[in-house]
Design a protein around this motif. Structure first.
Motif, PDB file in Angstrom:
ATOM      1  N   LEU A  95       0.824  -1.208   0.000  1.00 21.34           N
ATOM      2  CA  LEU A  95       0.000   0.000   0.000  1.00 21.34           C
ATOM      3  C   LEU A  95       0.861   1.261   0.000  1.00 21.34           C
ATOM      4  CD1 LEU A  95      -3.005   0.545   0.072  1.00 21.34           C
ATOM      5  CD2 LEU A  95      -2.811   0.876   2.526  1.00 21.34           C
ATOM      6  N   HIS A 135      -3.711   1.962  -5.823  1.00 22.79           N
ATOM      7  CA  HIS A 135      -3.621   2.264  -4.393  1.00 22.79           C
ATOM      8  C   HIS A 135      -5.013   2.351  -3.771  1.00 22.79           C
ATOM      9  CE1 HIS A 135      -3.605   5.318  -1.101  1.00 22.79           C
ATOM     10  NE2 HIS A 135      -2.742   4.451  -0.625  1.00 22.79           N
ATOM     11  N   ARG A 166      -6.459  -0.138  -0.942  1.00 26.73           N
ATOM     12  CA  ARG A 166      -6.882   0.418   0.350  1.00 26.73           C
ATOM     13  C   ARG A 166      -8.257  -0.089   0.734  1.00 26.73           C
ATOM     14  NH1 ARG A 166      -4.817   4.940   3.520  1.00 26.73           N
ATOM     15  NH2 ARG A 166      -6.766   4.925   4.642  1.00 26.73           N
ATOM     16  N   MET A 168      -1.616 -10.536  12.938  1.00 24.32           N
ATOM     17  CA  MET A 168      -1.332 -10.522  11.496  1.00 24.32           C
ATOM     18  C   MET A 168      -0.748 -11.835  11.020  1.00 24.32           C
ATOM     19  SD  MET A 168      -0.123  -6.688  10.929  1.00 24.32           S
ATOM     20  CE  MET A 168      -0.940  -5.440  11.891  1.00 24.32           C
ATOM     21  N   ALA A 189       4.479  -0.532   9.298  1.00 27.50           N
ATOM     22  CA  ALA A 189       3.839   0.774   9.504  1.00 27.50           C
ATOM     23  C   ALA A 189       3.326   0.930  10.931  1.00 27.50           C
ATOM     24  CB  ALA A 189       2.687   0.959   8.508  1.00 27.50           C
ATOM     25  N   GLY A 190       2.940  -0.199  11.548  1.00 28.84           N
ATOM     26  CA  GLY A 190       2.306  -0.088  12.852  1.00 28.84           C
ATOM     27  C   GLY A 190       3.236  -0.256  14.036  1.00 28.84           C
ATOM     28  N   THR A 235       5.643   3.085  15.245  1.00 30.18           N
ATOM     29  CA  THR A 235       4.739   4.204  15.543  1.00 30.18           C
ATOM     30  C   THR A 235       4.014   3.972  16.865  1.00 30.18           C
ATOM     31  OG1 THR A 235       3.197   3.069  14.085  1.00 30.18           O
ATOM     32  CG2 THR A 235       4.331   4.980  13.176  1.00 30.18           C
ATOM     33  N   ARG A 239       6.472  13.773  -0.231  1.00 29.08           N
ATOM     34  CA  ARG A 239       5.756  13.540  -1.482  1.00 29.08           C
ATOM     35  C   ARG A 239       6.614  14.005  -2.654  1.00 29.08           C
ATOM     36  NH1 ARG A 239       3.160  11.069   1.597  1.00 29.08           N
ATOM     37  NH2 ARG A 239       0.914  11.114   1.946  1.00 29.08           N
ATOM     38  N   TYR A 296       3.999  17.179   3.923  1.00 26.96           N
ATOM     39  CA  TYR A 296       3.352  17.902   5.017  1.00 26.96           C
ATOM     40  C   TYR A 296       4.074  17.567   6.312  1.00 26.96           C
ATOM     41  CZ  TYR A 296       0.756  13.521   5.822  1.00 26.96           C
ATOM     42  OH  TYR A 296       0.415  12.215   6.058  1.00 26.96           O
ATOM     43  N   PRO A 350      -1.916  13.448  13.614  1.00 27.71           N
ATOM     44  CA  PRO A 350      -0.934  12.401  13.934  1.00 27.71           C
ATOM     45  C   PRO A 350      -1.011  11.229  12.966  1.00 27.71           C
ATOM     46  CG  PRO A 350      -2.726  12.400  15.538  1.00 27.71           C
ATOM     47  CD  PRO A 350      -2.894  13.628  14.708  1.00 27.71           C
ATOM     48  N   PHE A 351      -2.186  11.006  12.390  1.00 28.28           N
ATOM     49  CA  PHE A 351      -2.352   9.877  11.468  1.00 28.28           C
ATOM     50  C   PHE A 351      -2.371  10.336  10.014  1.00 28.28           C
ATOM     51  CE2 PHE A 351      -4.153   8.407  15.516  1.00 28.28           C
ATOM     52  CZ  PHE A 351      -3.441   7.226  15.680  1.00 28.28           C
ATOM     53  N   GLY A 352      -1.907  11.554   9.738  1.00 22.48           N
ATOM     54  CA  GLY A 352      -1.887  12.062   8.370  1.00 22.48           C
ATOM     55  C   GLY A 352      -3.292  12.459   7.937  1.00 22.48           C
ATOM     56  N   ARG A 391      -4.122   8.943   1.860  1.00 21.65           N
ATOM     57  CA  ARG A 391      -3.159   8.055   2.517  1.00 21.65           C
ATOM     58  C   ARG A 391      -3.246   8.136   4.041  1.00 21.65           C
ATOM     59  NH1 ARG A 391       0.423   5.231  -0.449  1.00 21.65           N
ATOM     60  NH2 ARG A 391       0.579   5.883  -2.604  1.00 21.65           N
ATOM     61  N   CYS A 412      -3.659   7.190   7.734  1.00 19.64           N
ATOM     62  CA  CYS A 412      -3.240   5.902   8.293  1.00 19.64           C
ATOM     63  C   CYS A 412      -4.342   4.839   8.204  1.00 19.64           C
ATOM     64  CB  CYS A 412      -2.846   6.104   9.758  1.00 19.64           C
ATOM     65  SG  CYS A 412      -2.373   4.587  10.570  1.00 19.64           S
ATOM     66  N   GLY A 465      -4.243   2.008   9.670  1.00 19.64           N
ATOM     67  CA  GLY A 465      -4.368   1.333  10.960  1.00 19.64           C
ATOM     68  C   GLY A 465      -4.791   2.264  12.083  1.00 19.64           C
TER      69      GLY A 465
HETATM   70  C1  HEM Z   1       0.055   5.561   7.083  1.00 18.44           C
HETATM   71  C2  HEM Z   1       0.764   7.360  11.537  1.00 18.44           C
HETATM   72  C3  HEM Z   1      -0.188   2.974  13.431  1.00 18.44           C
HETATM   73  C4  HEM Z   1      -0.707   1.159   8.995  1.00 18.44           C
HETATM   74  C5  HEM Z   1       0.282   6.425   8.132  1.00 18.44           C
HETATM   75  C6  HEM Z   1       0.518   7.840   7.999  1.00 18.44           C
HETATM   76  C7  HEM Z   1       0.735   8.337   9.233  1.00 18.44           C
HETATM   77  C8  HEM Z   1       0.618   7.242  10.166  1.00 18.44           C
HETATM   78  C9  HEM Z   1       1.055   9.780   9.593  1.00 18.44           C
HETATM   79  C10 HEM Z   1       0.481   8.633   6.685  1.00 18.44           C
HETATM   80  C11 HEM Z   1       1.829   8.622   6.000  1.00 18.44           C
HETATM   81  C12 HEM Z   1       1.792   9.402   4.697  1.00 18.44           C
HETATM   82  O1  HEM Z   1       0.986  10.328   4.521  1.00 18.44           O
HETATM   83  O2  HEM Z   1       2.623   9.066   3.833  1.00 18.44           O
HETATM   84  C13 HEM Z   1       0.569   6.313  12.429  1.00 18.44           C
HETATM   85  C14 HEM Z   1       0.649   6.450  13.868  1.00 18.44           C
HETATM   86  C15 HEM Z   1       0.386   5.216  14.403  1.00 18.44           C
HETATM   87  C16 HEM Z   1       0.134   4.308  13.295  1.00 18.44           C
HETATM   88  C17 HEM Z   1       0.968   7.741  14.612  1.00 18.44           C
HETATM   89  C18 HEM Z   1       0.341   4.771  15.835  1.00 18.44           C
HETATM   90  C19 HEM Z   1       0.208   5.570  16.880  1.00 18.44           C
HETATM   91  C20 HEM Z   1      -0.465   2.118  12.402  1.00 18.44           C
HETATM   92  C21 HEM Z   1      -0.847   0.742  12.542  1.00 18.44           C
HETATM   93  C22 HEM Z   1      -0.966   0.217  11.284  1.00 18.44           C
HETATM   94  C23 HEM Z   1      -0.681   1.292  10.357  1.00 18.44           C
HETATM   95  C24 HEM Z   1      -1.040   0.025  13.879  1.00 18.44           C
HETATM   96  C25 HEM Z   1      -1.348  -1.165  10.843  1.00 18.44           C
HETATM   97  C26 HEM Z   1      -1.919  -2.054  11.586  1.00 18.44           C
HETATM   98  C27 HEM Z   1      -0.505   2.197   8.101  1.00 18.44           C
HETATM   99  C28 HEM Z   1      -0.480   2.013   6.666  1.00 18.44           C
HETATM  100  C29 HEM Z   1      -0.250   3.275   6.108  1.00 18.44           C
HETATM  101  C30 HEM Z   1      -0.140   4.214   7.223  1.00 18.44           C
HETATM  102  C31 HEM Z   1      -0.652   0.705   5.900  1.00 18.44           C
HETATM  103  C32 HEM Z   1      -0.112   3.617   4.618  1.00 18.44           C
HETATM  104  C33 HEM Z   1      -1.443   4.084   4.104  1.00 18.44           C
HETATM  105  C34 HEM Z   1      -1.428   4.434   2.622  1.00 18.44           C
HETATM  106  O3  HEM Z   1      -0.354   4.718   2.075  1.00 18.44           O
HETATM  107  O4  HEM Z   1      -2.519   4.408   2.023  1.00 18.44           O
HETATM  108  N1  HEM Z   1       0.323   6.085   9.461  1.00 18.44           N
HETATM  109  N2  HEM Z   1       0.274   5.016  12.132  1.00 18.44           N
HETATM  110  N3  HEM Z   1      -0.382   2.425  11.065  1.00 18.44           N
HETATM  111  N4  HEM Z   1      -0.290   3.514   8.413  1.00 18.44           N
HETATM  112 FE1  HEM Z   1      -0.126   4.283  10.252  1.00 18.44          FE
END
Ligand code: HEM
Length: 445
Positions: free
Chosen positions: A87, A95, A99, A153, A248-249, A252, A317, A338, A384-386, A390, A392, A394
């Motif tokens: 992903l 993509h 997703r 997983m 990814a998870g 973080t 990016r 960003y 925090p999660f974007g 894209r 997050c 998760g």
């Molecule tokens: C993407 C933060 C936990 C899976 C992202 C992005 C951020 C982020 C900021 C966006 C990145 C971008 O824009 O390029 C976080 C934070 C977490 C966390 C702060 C925990 C506190 C997790 C967990 C998983 C996960 C637990 C999976 C179980 C993903 C995936 C993407 C992503 C697969 C890519 C999404 C895409 O490109 O469409 N995360 N994440 N993340 N995260 Fe998380």
């Protein structure tokens, strides 16, 4: 005759590397540039121009521009180790389709099934920590988040075996390195670890298919998941997508939970409120998603942790098409991105941004269109999660694990920082205290 494009002002730094070191190691870099040049400026990184964008409107612009004028970009080592079938490295229509497929493993109903294995592993870890009394929490939390992720997983039933943990750490350590595939390089070691991890995932997939039972974990749900046209993920892609979910998870969540423990120990009054709320809402017995959803005070403390120390500081990016921003032209081929940490530390968005103040989210919740803290990603100021296409994948999984962790910790533990340790933050690859967080855990009376 058309006038030449007005490029953003800025500077280029050293030959070739440009301003890489400043961006990576100077936490004030973004704020200083903004003060000097305004919200749109230019820098250089490894021979490429980069547009530095600041402020909520520019964050939103980039979220809207995903797959239209910007796409994800990764260093060569990361691209080679993650592979093209994930992903994080897929683009455009593919993509979006992937997703939708992968999101089937992160729906609210799926999360209900994840809670019991999450809870039993966190509770067992808290028991071990209490028995030890004094320990460095960062490595312990790192092992725990991997253990939970591996159970959900990869279908691991026992505690994850040490060789697997070691392989994953070797793999992660090679992700941002020089991509020289030699026996002695971090990248070479990471490639071999990746081969073993993929073999392990293949074995888990094959065993699950052979058992004839799908199961309610991420592996089971993804084996059953179908694309828009009814097709499912092939064995190779499924293994690679699962590896990227682990990657990814893992770091973080480890960063978020470690910093939560540190901030709770540093702010006993905030921790006392979390404990009181947990005592009131879910004092004992199995956790439920419904009860965790009622932990408003706890949620604010977690949200404030992710504001103050976002595990992902920024996202890069590549501009695929020239675009205009605030009267400047950002040409195709430039880098941009960003910046989460800088946004969260902007005093015009968060008063006294360096202060830990969970109550600021009480005000947020009142003014928030959906009554939910994380909806503010849509306003480009708390992210925090974007955000955007894209955001997050998760996010809800992570929020669930963080709340479960906070509740189980608060039920049982009093937290004391071991004196004399270095609590300044290491920022790379994720923020955490330099000391590894030496903590004394005692039973709450
Ligand atoms: C993407 C933060 C936990 C899976 C992202 C992005 C951020 C982020 C900021 C966006 C990145 C971008 O824009 O390029 C976080 C934070 C977490 C966390 C702060 C925990 C506190 C997790 C967990 C998983 C996960 C637990 C999976 C179980 C993903 C995936 C993407 C992503 C697969 C890519 C999404 C895409 O490109 O469409 N995360 N994440 N993340 N995260 Fe998380």
């Amino acid at each position: 005759m058309s006038s030449p494009p007005r490029l953003p002002p800025g500077r280029s730094g050293l030959p070739f590397v440009g301003e890489w070191f400043q961006i990576l190691f100077n936490p004030r870099f973004g704020a200083d540039r903004r003060a000097e040049f305004g919200p749109v400026s230019r820098t250089r990184l490894f021979g490429k121009d980069m547009a530095l964008l600041a402020g909520p409107e520019n964050n939103l612009l980039l979220f809207r521009g995903e797959h239209k004028f910007v796409e994800a970009t990764w260093p060569a080592s990361t691209l080679k180790l993650l592979g093209p079938n994930t992903l994080s490295t897929q683009e455009g229509e593919l993509h979006m389709r992937r997703r939708r497929l992968l999101a089937q493993a992160f729906r609210p109903r799926a999360l209900l099934g994840y809670l019991p294995p999450m809870e039993s592993r966190i509770a067992a870890a808290v028991d071990r920590w209490l028995a030890r009394g004094e320990l460095a929490l960062y490595p312990e939390i790192r092992a725990l988040t991997f253990d939970v992720a591996a159970a959900l997983m990869m279908g691991a039933h026992e505690r994850t075996d040490a060789a697997l943990v070691h392989d994953f750490e070797t793999f992660a350590a090679g992700l941002f390195t020089i991509p020289a595939d030699l026996p002695v390089t971090a990248f070479g070691r990471a490639k071999r670890a990746r081969r073993r991890l993929i073999a392990h995932l293949h074995a888990a997939i094959d065993a699950r298919i052979a058992s004839g039972e799908t199961g309610q974990d991420v592996l089971g749900l993804l084996l059953a998941a179908r694309d828009d046209d009814g097709s499912k993920l092939g064995r190779e892609e499924l293994a690679e997508q699962m590896l990227v979910l682990l990657f990814a998870g893992h770091e973080t969540l480890t960063s978020g939970l470690t910093n939560f423990c540190m901030l709770m120990a540093q702010h006993p009054e905030a921790y006392a409120r979390v404990c009181a709320e947990v005592d009131r809402v879910t004092p004992r017995g199995p956790l439920t998603v419904e009860a965790l959803g009622r932990l408003a005070e706890t949620e604010r403390a977690l949200a404030e942790t992710l504001r103050l120390e976002p595990p992902v500081a920024a996202a890069f990016r590549k501009c695929t098409r020239t675009f205009e921003v605030a009267g400047f032209t950002v040409p195709a081929g430039w880098l941009t991105g960003y910046r989460i940490r800088d946004t969260h530390r902007d005093p015009s968005l968060f008063a006294e941004p360096a202060r830990f103040d969970p109550d600021r989210f009480a005000v947020f919740e009142e003014t928030c269109p959906h009554g939910r803290v994380h909806a503010h990603a849509h306003e480009g100021r708390y992210l925090p999660f974007g955000g955007g296409a894209r955001i997050c994948l998760g996010m809800e999984f992570a929020r669930l694990e963080m709340r479960a962790f906070a509740a189980l910790l608060a039920r049982r533990c009093a937290l004391t920082l071991v004196p004399g340790q270095d609590l300044t933050m290491k920022q790379v690859p994720v923020p955490r205290p330099r000391s590894g967080l030496e903590m004394r855990l005692t039973p709450r009376t």
